[in-house]
Design a protein around this motif. Sequence first.
Motif, PDB file in Angstrom:
ATOM      1  N   ALA A   1       0.828  -1.202   0.000  1.00 54.63           N
ATOM      2  CA  ALA A   1       0.000   0.000   0.000  1.00 54.63           C
ATOM      3  C   ALA A   1       0.866   1.256   0.000  1.00 54.63           C
ATOM      4  O   ALA A   1       2.041   1.230   0.384  1.00 54.63           O
TER       5      ALA A   1
ATOM      6  N   ASP B   1      -3.866   4.893   1.046  1.00 53.66           N
ATOM      7  CA  ASP B   1      -4.564   3.683   0.607  1.00 53.66           C
ATOM      8  C   ASP B   1      -5.391   3.114   1.762  1.00 53.66           C
ATOM      9  O   ASP B   1      -5.171   3.424   2.937  1.00 53.66           O
TER      10      ASP B   1
ATOM     11  N   VAL C   1      -5.989  -3.331   0.523  1.00 56.25           N
ATOM     12  CA  VAL C   1      -4.586  -3.110   0.145  1.00 56.25           C
ATOM     13  C   VAL C   1      -3.763  -2.765   1.380  1.00 56.25           C
ATOM     14  O   VAL C   1      -2.637  -3.246   1.559  1.00 56.25           O
ATOM     15  N   ASP C   2      -4.310  -1.928   2.262  1.00 55.65           N
ATOM     16  CA  ASP C   2      -3.650  -1.564   3.512  1.00 55.65           C
ATOM     17  C   ASP C   2      -3.838  -2.701   4.508  1.00 55.65           C
ATOM     18  O   ASP C   2      -4.881  -2.818   5.165  1.00 55.65           O
TER      19      ASP C   2
END
Length: 443
Positions: free
Chosen positions: A153, A157, A161-162
């Motif tokens: 990330a 983000d 994704v994070d």
Amino acid sequence: MGKYTKQDIIRMVEEDDVEFIRLQFTDIFGTMKNVAITAGQLKKALENQCMFDGSSIEGFVRIEESDMYLYPDLDTFTIFPWRPQQGKVARIICDVYCADRTPFAGDPRYILKQQIQKAAEMGYTFNVGTECEFFLFHQDENGQPTTITHEKAGYFDLGPVDLGENARRDIVLTLEDMGYEVEASHHEVAPAQHEIDLAYDEAMAAADRIMTFKLTVKTIAKRHGLFASFMPKPKAGVSGSGMHINMSLSKDGKNIFDDPNGELGLSKEAYYFIGGIMAHMQGMTLITNPLVNSYKRLIPGYEAPTCIAWSTTNRSPLIRIPVGRGERTRVELRSPDPAANPYLAFAVCLAAGLDGIQNRLMPPQAVHENVFAMPEDVKEEYGMESLPRDINEAIVKLQNDKLICEVLGRHIQSKYIKAKKAEWEDYRSQVTEWEINEYLYKI
């Protein structure tokens, strides 16, 4: 008047079933220490009768003068929300006193108190808000930290994704459970890097909160199977972690940096404060950036400042004046990193700013271009000086700054510089993997 009395704390300990109380204090290098007592010893501690061996703390005292006292600051009483619900654990942050009951000159909290008192004598209250960055890495099979992350990330983000989003959320909720106001939290530029911004507070409370913040982040991260690192530059090739310090002075409840009729909406005091910070920045840097590793962050190309300049329009200079005015008018110092001892960092920032006000130190003209992309000859035209490039240069700059040395006092100055010289010599003696890869096959 304080928030709590001794009777309040005794009552809260009894009513909330608190079994252990940690009497916390901070050494000169910013490491939190504590002496744990049971609830049965609380009254004794509140009467300032709790002793500890100061000779066992690096940078404190010799074995011949080792008996020291902990004086609890009652307003810092907090119950840790992550400990058991039965037999809870609380903490109180303490000041350190010598055996003769005088304040210990090596107590970082005492150093900050002295500067806060100086500001008060001038009619000012020093307010600070921090933006602290950190990394969340994996642990190995033995629970030891690594620099490994599977996350990719970037700035702002979000999940999925994070991958650290859940841990960061729990950190924020835990801080709020402890009564801290969190203004914002988000993913930072580098993979696995995060930022949490704490709201403004009076300087001592803000410094106390930074110490508790770091403990909270590490504790909650570990519960998620992660290791939280405040190392300024744990990985090459990505941005390092900073701890931006946002500062203002108030007088009679009004932010004195704000002036609707002033140039850029700033008062003369704001300009003088900026001038003082810039005049003493090189001497302060060993305190705001205290590790050999700190200077791996302060290099071109990774959004950290390298030159002593200021601006209202971009984030590349050392000092930025955010757009908010009125009570939100503030000076943002962007070079400090989270390895800094917050008590000492805030103390030298305040002292430098007050020196600017007292001596009417006007800063040079603001720089509105991108400093990161500015050619060296243009920097020279602006008369722009650089921050120290390594810890050895920072040591020399501190030794040459009379004001900063006076702020630290003889005890901390000598102990701190001795330790940092040893750190530099130890680092210089190492043969790194880069050197092997670069030279072994060539020579």
